[in-house]
Motif scaffolding. Structure first.
Motif, PDB file in Angstrom:
ATOM      1  N   MET A  43       0.834  -1.210   0.000  1.00 20.00           N
ATOM      2  CA  MET A  43       0.000   0.000   0.000  1.00 20.00           C
ATOM      3  C   MET A  43       0.866   1.257   0.000  1.00 20.00           C
ATOM      4  O   MET A  43       0.608   2.208  -0.729  1.00 20.00           O
ATOM      5  N   VAL A  44       1.920   1.248   0.832  1.00 23.50           N
ATOM      6  CA  VAL A  44       2.797   2.415   0.896  1.00 23.50           C
ATOM      7  C   VAL A  44       3.493   2.634  -0.440  1.00 23.50           C
ATOM      8  O   VAL A  44       3.667   3.773  -0.889  1.00 23.50           O
ATOM      9  N   MET A  45       3.880   1.528  -1.110  1.00 26.23           N
ATOM     10  CA  MET A  45       4.548   1.658  -2.408  1.00 26.23           C
ATOM     11  C   MET A  45       3.620   2.283  -3.448  1.00 26.23           C
ATOM     12  O   MET A  45       4.041   3.136  -4.236  1.00 26.23           O
ATOM     13  N   VAL A  46       2.369   1.870  -3.437  1.00 27.12           N
ATOM     14  CA  VAL A  46       1.393   2.436  -4.373  1.00 27.12           C
ATOM     15  C   VAL A  46       1.199   3.927  -4.096  1.00 27.12           C
ATOM     16  O   VAL A  46       1.173   4.753  -5.016  1.00 27.12           O
ATOM     17  N   GLU A  47       1.067   4.268  -2.819  1.00 22.90           N
ATOM     18  CA  GLU A  47       0.881   5.675  -2.443  1.00 22.90           C
ATOM     19  C   GLU A  47       2.126   6.504  -2.738  1.00 22.90           C
ATOM     20  O   GLU A  47       2.034   7.681  -3.102  1.00 22.90           O
ATOM     21  N   THR A  48       3.305   5.884  -2.594  1.00 22.33           N
ATOM     22  CA  THR A  48       4.551   6.587  -2.902  1.00 22.33           C
ATOM     23  C   THR A  48       4.645   6.888  -4.396  1.00 22.33           C
ATOM     24  O   THR A  48       5.054   7.979  -4.800  1.00 22.33           O
ATOM     25  N   LEU A  49       4.250   5.920  -5.215  1.00 17.32           N
ATOM     26  CA  LEU A  49       4.212   6.143  -6.660  1.00 17.32           C
ATOM     27  C   LEU A  49       3.206   7.241  -6.999  1.00 17.32           C
ATOM     28  O   LEU A  49       3.471   8.113  -7.836  1.00 17.32           O
ATOM     29  N   LYS A  50       2.071   7.226  -6.330  1.00 17.95           N
ATOM     30  CA  LYS A  50       1.051   8.252  -6.531  1.00 17.95           C
ATOM     31  C   LYS A  50       1.603   9.626  -6.164  1.00 17.95           C
ATOM     32  O   LYS A  50       1.301  10.632  -6.821  1.00 17.95           O
ATOM     33  N   THR A 105     -10.777  17.361  -4.036  1.00 16.41           N
ATOM     34  CA  THR A 105     -10.056  16.224  -4.632  1.00 16.41           C
ATOM     35  C   THR A 105      -8.621  16.114  -4.129  1.00 16.41           C
ATOM     36  O   THR A 105      -8.110  14.999  -3.941  1.00 16.41           O
ATOM     37  N   LYS A 106      -7.953  17.238  -3.875  1.00 18.61           N
ATOM     38  CA  LYS A 106      -6.556  17.199  -3.458  1.00 18.61           C
ATOM     39  C   LYS A 106      -6.363  16.631  -2.048  1.00 18.61           C
ATOM     40  O   LYS A 106      -5.262  16.252  -1.678  1.00 18.61           O
ATOM     41  N   ARG A 107      -7.435  16.542  -1.286  1.00 17.41           N
ATOM     42  CA  ARG A 107      -7.317  15.988   0.067  1.00 17.41           C
ATOM     43  C   ARG A 107      -6.958  14.509   0.062  1.00 17.41           C
ATOM     44  O   ARG A 107      -6.575  13.958   1.093  1.00 17.41           O
ATOM     45  N   THR A 108      -7.083  13.858  -1.115  1.00 21.54           N
ATOM     46  CA  THR A 108      -6.721  12.443  -1.216  1.00 21.54           C
ATOM     47  C   THR A 108      -5.242  12.254  -1.569  1.00 21.54           C
ATOM     48  O   THR A 108      -4.770  11.116  -1.648  1.00 21.54           O
ATOM     49  N   ARG A 109      -4.508  13.334  -1.783  1.00 20.69           N
ATOM     50  CA  ARG A 109      -3.089  13.215  -2.066  1.00 20.69           C
ATOM     51  C   ARG A 109      -2.378  12.577  -0.869  1.00 20.69           C
ATOM     52  O   ARG A 109      -2.768  12.818   0.286  1.00 20.69           O
ATOM     53  N   PRO A 110      -1.349  11.773  -1.117  1.00 17.74           N
ATOM     54  CA  PRO A 110      -0.721  10.988  -0.052  1.00 17.74           C
ATOM     55  C   PRO A 110      -0.302  11.765   1.191  1.00 17.74           C
ATOM     56  O   PRO A 110      -0.542  11.312   2.310  1.00 17.74           O
ATOM     57  N   LEU A 111       0.314  12.937   1.009  1.00 20.10           N
ATOM     58  CA  LEU A 111       0.757  13.686   2.183  1.00 20.10           C
ATOM     59  C   LEU A 111      -0.420  14.337   2.908  1.00 20.10           C
ATOM     60  O   LEU A 111      -0.448  14.389   4.141  1.00 20.10           O
ATOM     61  N   ALA A 112      -1.388  14.839   2.138  1.00 23.55           N
ATOM     62  CA  ALA A 112      -2.576  15.438   2.757  1.00 23.55           C
ATOM     63  C   ALA A 112      -3.392  14.384   3.498  1.00 23.55           C
ATOM     64  O   ALA A 112      -3.936  14.639   4.574  1.00 23.55           O
TER      65      ALA A 112
END
Length: 283
Positions: free
Chosen positions: A1-8, A71-78
Motif C-alpha cells: 500500500m505504501v509503495m502504491v501511495e509513494t508512486l502516486k 479532490t486534493k485531500r486524497t493526495r498521499p501527504l494530505a
C-alpha cells in the motif's frame, strides 16, 4: 500500500507534460537521428525526475491547504498515507538523480534544468501566492522544456514554437484557476485566487486563445512548408474542445487528466500530429 501511495506521490501521469521536450525534434526533420532520439528521451527522464521532486515539495508545503480541497485531500501527504520523512528522502533522491543525469547530457541542458528547479522552488516558496505571476511561472515551465529539448539536439528553438507554447500553457493555467473559482475555493486554498474572478479569467482566456490562433496561423504561413495551414482546423478544434471543458462542463482543474482521458482531444491531437508530420516529413 505504501509503495502504491509513494508512486502516486510522484504523480507519474504528470510526466506527459515533458512531451514538450520532444517538440523541437519533431519540428526539425533533419535532426531526427537515433542519437538525438536517445538524447531527448533521456531529457524527458531527467525532467520527469525533477518534476516529481517538485511535486513532492509542493505537496509538502500545501498539505494543510490540500485537506480543504474536494479532490486534493486524497493526495498521499494530505491524507497521511505516506510518511513525511519518506517523502523528503524520495524528493532528495529524485532531484539529485535528475541533476546528475542533466550534467551528463550537456552544460546547456544542466543550466536549463537548474533554472527550471529555481523557478519551481520560487513558485513553491511563495511566488504562487501572487496572482498573474503564478500562471506566468507555470507557463515558463513549459517554455523551458522546449528550450531544453532544442539544446539536446543542437538547434535553435523557433520563436513561433516558444510563443505558441507560452500561450497554450497560459490558457491551461488560467482555465485551472477558473476551475478553482467555480468550485468556490478561497484564498485558504490558494492565496492567488484573491486576484481572480470569473469575468477576469474568461477575458484573459479569450485573449490567450486569440493570440494562440493568430500566432499559429502566422507560423503556418511563414514556415515555408506547402499546405501547412491545413493543420489549423485541428488546432481550432482542440482549443474549442478544451474551452468547452472549461466553460461548459466546468472541469478544467486537472489538465493532465483531461489530455489523457478526453477521447475528442486525444483523437484531435493524433490527427494533428499525423497531418503535420505528413506535411513536414513528406517533402
Amino acid at each position: 500500500m505504501v509503495m502504491v501511495e509513494t508512486l502516486k506521490l510522484m504523480r507519474p501521469h504528470q510526466w506527459v507534460k515533458n512531451a514538450f521536450i520532444l517538440a523541437p525534434l519533431f519540428f526539425t526533420p533533419a535532426a531526427v537521428t537515433a542519437q538525438n532520439i536517445g538524447q531527448v528521451l533521456l531529457g524527458v527522464l531527467c525532467f520527469s525526475a525533477l518534476a516529481s521532486a517538485i511535486y513532492i515539495l509542493n505537496d509538502t508545503m500545501d498539505r494543510e491547504a490540500d485537506r480543504q480541497h474536494p479532490t486534493k485531500r486524497t493526495r498521499p501527504l494530505a491524507a497521511g498515507t505516506v510518511p513525511l520523512p519518506l517523502a523528503l528522502v524520495l524528493m532528495t533522491i529524485l532531484a539529485t538523480g535528475g541533476l546528475i543525469l542533466a550534467y551528463t547530457l550537456s552544460p546547456g541542458f544542466l543550466i536549463l534544468s537548474l533554472v527550471y528547479l529555481a523557478v519551481n522552488l520560487g513558485y513553491s516558496l511563495g511566488l504562487k501566492k501572487i496572482s498573474i505571476l503564478d500562471v506566468m511561472l507555470v507557463a515558463l515551465g513549459y517554455v523551458l522544456r522546449v528550450f531544453a529539448g532544442a539544446d539536446l539536439i543542437g538547434v535553435r528553438a523557433s520563436e513561433w514554437i516558444i510563443v505558441c507554447t507560452g500561450l497554450v500553457s497560459l490558457f491551461i493555467a488560467l482555465a485551472k484557476r477558473r476551475d478553482d473559482i467555480v468550485k468556490q475555493l478561497d484564498k485558504g486554498h490558494r492565496r492567488a485566487l484573491e486576484g481572480y474572478n470569473l469575468p477576469f479569467l474568461d477575458t484573459a482566456i479569450a485573449m490567450m486563445l486569440a493570440g494562440l490562433l493568430v500566432s499559429y496561423l502566422l507560423y503556418t504561413v511563414e514556415a515555408g512548408i506547402h499546405n501547412l495551414y491545413l493543420t489549423t482546423p485541428f488546432v481550432i478544434m482542440g482549443v474549442l474542445r478544451y474551452l468547452q471543458i472549461a466553460l461548459v462542463e466546468e472541469r478544467s482543474g486537472s489538465p493532465t487528466t483531461i489530455v489523457l482521458t478526453d477521447k475528442f482531444l486525444i483523437g484531435n491531437v493524433l490527427a494533428w500530429i499525423a497531418t503535420f508530420g505528413a506535411l513536414i516529413y513528406g517533402r
